[in-house]
Design a protein around this motif. Structure first.
Motif, mmCIF file in Angstrom:
data_model
loop_
_atom_site.group_PDB
_atom_site.id
_atom_site.type_symbol
_atom_site.label_atom_id
_atom_site.label_comp_id
_atom_site.label_asym_id
_atom_site.label_seq_id
_atom_site.Cartn_x
_atom_site.Cartn_y
_atom_site.Cartn_z
ATOM 1 N N ASP A 77 0.836 -1.210 0.000
ATOM 2 C CA ASP A 77 0.000 0.000 0.000
ATOM 3 C C ASP A 77 0.867 1.255 0.000
ATOM 4 O O ASP A 77 0.557 2.232 -0.688
ATOM 5 C CB ASP A 77 -0.936 0.011 1.219
ATOM 6 C CG ASP A 77 -2.145 -0.906 1.032
ATOM 7 O OD1 ASP A 77 -2.604 -1.065 -0.116
ATOM 8 O OD2 ASP A 77 -2.630 -1.449 2.036
ATOM 9 N N ARG A 80 -5.064 7.195 -6.671
ATOM 10 C CA ARG A 80 -5.890 6.436 -7.621
ATOM 11 C C ARG A 80 -6.639 7.378 -8.566
ATOM 12 O O ARG A 80 -7.133 6.938 -9.601
ATOM 13 C CB ARG A 80 -6.920 5.604 -6.855
ATOM 14 C CG ARG A 80 -6.318 4.551 -5.949
ATOM 15 C CD ARG A 80 -7.401 3.815 -5.186
ATOM 16 N NE ARG A 80 -6.851 2.751 -4.355
ATOM 17 C CZ ARG A 80 -7.569 1.895 -3.650
ATOM 18 N NH1 ARG A 80 -8.897 1.976 -3.666
ATOM 19 N NH2 ARG A 80 -6.998 0.956 -2.936
ATOM 20 N N ASP A 127 -2.106 -0.668 -5.889
ATOM 21 C CA ASP A 127 -1.433 -1.970 -5.855
ATOM 22 C C ASP A 127 -2.462 -3.075 -6.092
ATOM 23 O O ASP A 127 -3.643 -2.933 -5.770
ATOM 24 C CB ASP A 127 -0.671 -2.197 -4.540
ATOM 25 C CG ASP A 127 -1.573 -2.317 -3.343
ATOM 26 O OD1 ASP A 127 -2.497 -1.496 -3.198
ATOM 27 O OD2 ASP A 127 -1.368 -3.244 -2.532
ATOM 28 N N SER A 169 -3.962 -5.946 -5.036
ATOM 29 C CA SER A 169 -4.194 -6.841 -3.903
ATOM 30 C C SER A 169 -5.412 -7.718 -4.150
ATOM 31 O O SER A 169 -5.436 -8.882 -3.785
ATOM 32 C CB SER A 169 -4.356 -6.041 -2.615
ATOM 33 O OG SER A 169 -5.318 -5.018 -2.777
HETATM 34 MG MG LIG Z 1 -3.875 -1.095 -1.756
#
Ligand SMILES: [Mg+2]
Length: 339
Positions: free
Chosen positions: A86, A165, A237, A239
């Motif tokens: 993160d 983001r 990321d 995940s």
């Molecule tokens: Mg993340």
């Protein structure tokens, strides 16, 4: 009365356990930590012009890891890797980690001659912490009906410069680090092995093949590079899986995306489904302006262009995928952990 050589295993007292952890954590060479474990609070120091980046992740037995299948070192590694990933996605440098552990009484005891589960958990976690120079600066321990690890990662990033983001723009290229689907393929193999060989410890050769699932590498250096060079317009990321995480990025940026299936860097043992929806690869997904110079590799990790950012149209799915059959919606089908 003679001492029995077979004394029952006693649970380590909390103080003794904390003392052992503290002795292992000391001297981990941190730059942003003024005071670590031992006082009521840790003291962290920012460099001039930085702000904090903070993330928290909860790992629960049976939900995020399977105590019968995942060696304790693996659980420790993955617990920290999730948080570091993160920070990587924001382009932040790690400053310190804080870990709270809930442990059933039996997890603090050794079985046979080995170390207790908790010590092996710290083996895995502290090895990764040393690699990324992230000191464990505090936490808590408590007896709990179920094993759980709650980790907080504190990072630092120049004020206003974090990768978000929400920065993707129409026309940007879409990129991913490393390869995709290895973690999901590894988990599938682990489960298959378990159905055949219940009870036995995971053999070393299998553990090596499962490395992407057991020991994912957070892309901290790559995130820092992208932020410093100003190359990425947005980042996240991976995940939950490409399909799900790309949808998150599109939502936050108010854009759509088209992935080209033929460009996806599949892990050698992964299927397309595992690459699209598998999750837990902890690679970085980022966007960059069409004219940006995006290298083929950052810090030895390949970077692959997998598609582009497009205009969002009302009533149409955010994420589309181009295959030989044409362009179709790619529904977010990120992998549900152990369901
Ligand atoms: Mg993340």
């Amino acid at each position: 009365m003679p001492k029995s050589p077979h004394k029952p295993h006693k649970p380590a007292s909390e103080t003794a356990l904390i003392r052992r952890i503290r002795s292992r954590v000391a001297g981990s060479g941190a730059t942003g930590l003024s005071l670590g474990i031992g006082d009521d609070c840790a003291l962290l120091r920012l460099r001039k012009g930085e702000e904090f980046a903070v993330t928290t992740d909860l790992s629960i037995a049976g939900r995020h890891f399977l105590p019968d299948l995942h060696p304790p070192e693996v659980v420790g590694h993955r617990t920290l890797a999730r948080g570091l990933s993160d920070l990587a996605a924001m382009g932040a440098r790690p400053v310190a980690a804080f870990l709270s552990l809930g442990l059933p009484r039996e997890m603090t005891m050794t079985r046979g001659t080995g170390k207790a589960w908790v010590e092996r958990f710290y083996d895995g976690l502290l090895a990764l912490a040393a690699e990324y120079r992230t000191p464990l600066a505090g936490g808590d321990l408590a007896e709990s009906p179920v094993t759980l690890a709650d980790i907080v990662l504190v990072g630092a990033v120049p004020i206003g410069k974090a990768l978000l983001r929400s920065g993707a723009r129409v026309g940007d290229g879409l990129y991913v680090t490393g390869n995709l689907g290895g973690a999901a393929a590894g988990l599938a193999e682990l489960k298959q092995w378990n159905r055949q060989r219940a009870g036995a410890a995971v053999p070393r050769r299998l553990a090596t093949r499962l490395a992407p699932h057991f020991y994912p590498q957070p892309r901290v250096a790559q995130g820092l590079w992208l932020r410093r060079k100003g190359v990425a317009t947005a980042a996240i990321d991976l995940s939950d899986g490409l399909s799900t995480d790309l949808e998150h990025l599109c939502e936050e940026s108010g854009v759509a995306a088209e992935v080209d299936a033929s460009l996806l860097p599949l892990h050698p043992s992964a299927s397309l489904e595992e690459a699209l929806h598998g999750g837990e690869d902890y690679e970085l997904l980022f966007t960059a302006a069409e004219n940006a110079r995006v290298p083929r590799a950052i810090g030895g990790v390949p970077v692959t262009r997998i598609g582009r950012i497009a205009r969002r149209r009302a009533g149409t799915p955010a994420v589309m995928m181009r295959t030989q059959k044409g362009v179709e919606p790619l529904a977010p089908a990120g992998w549900q952990h152990f369901q």
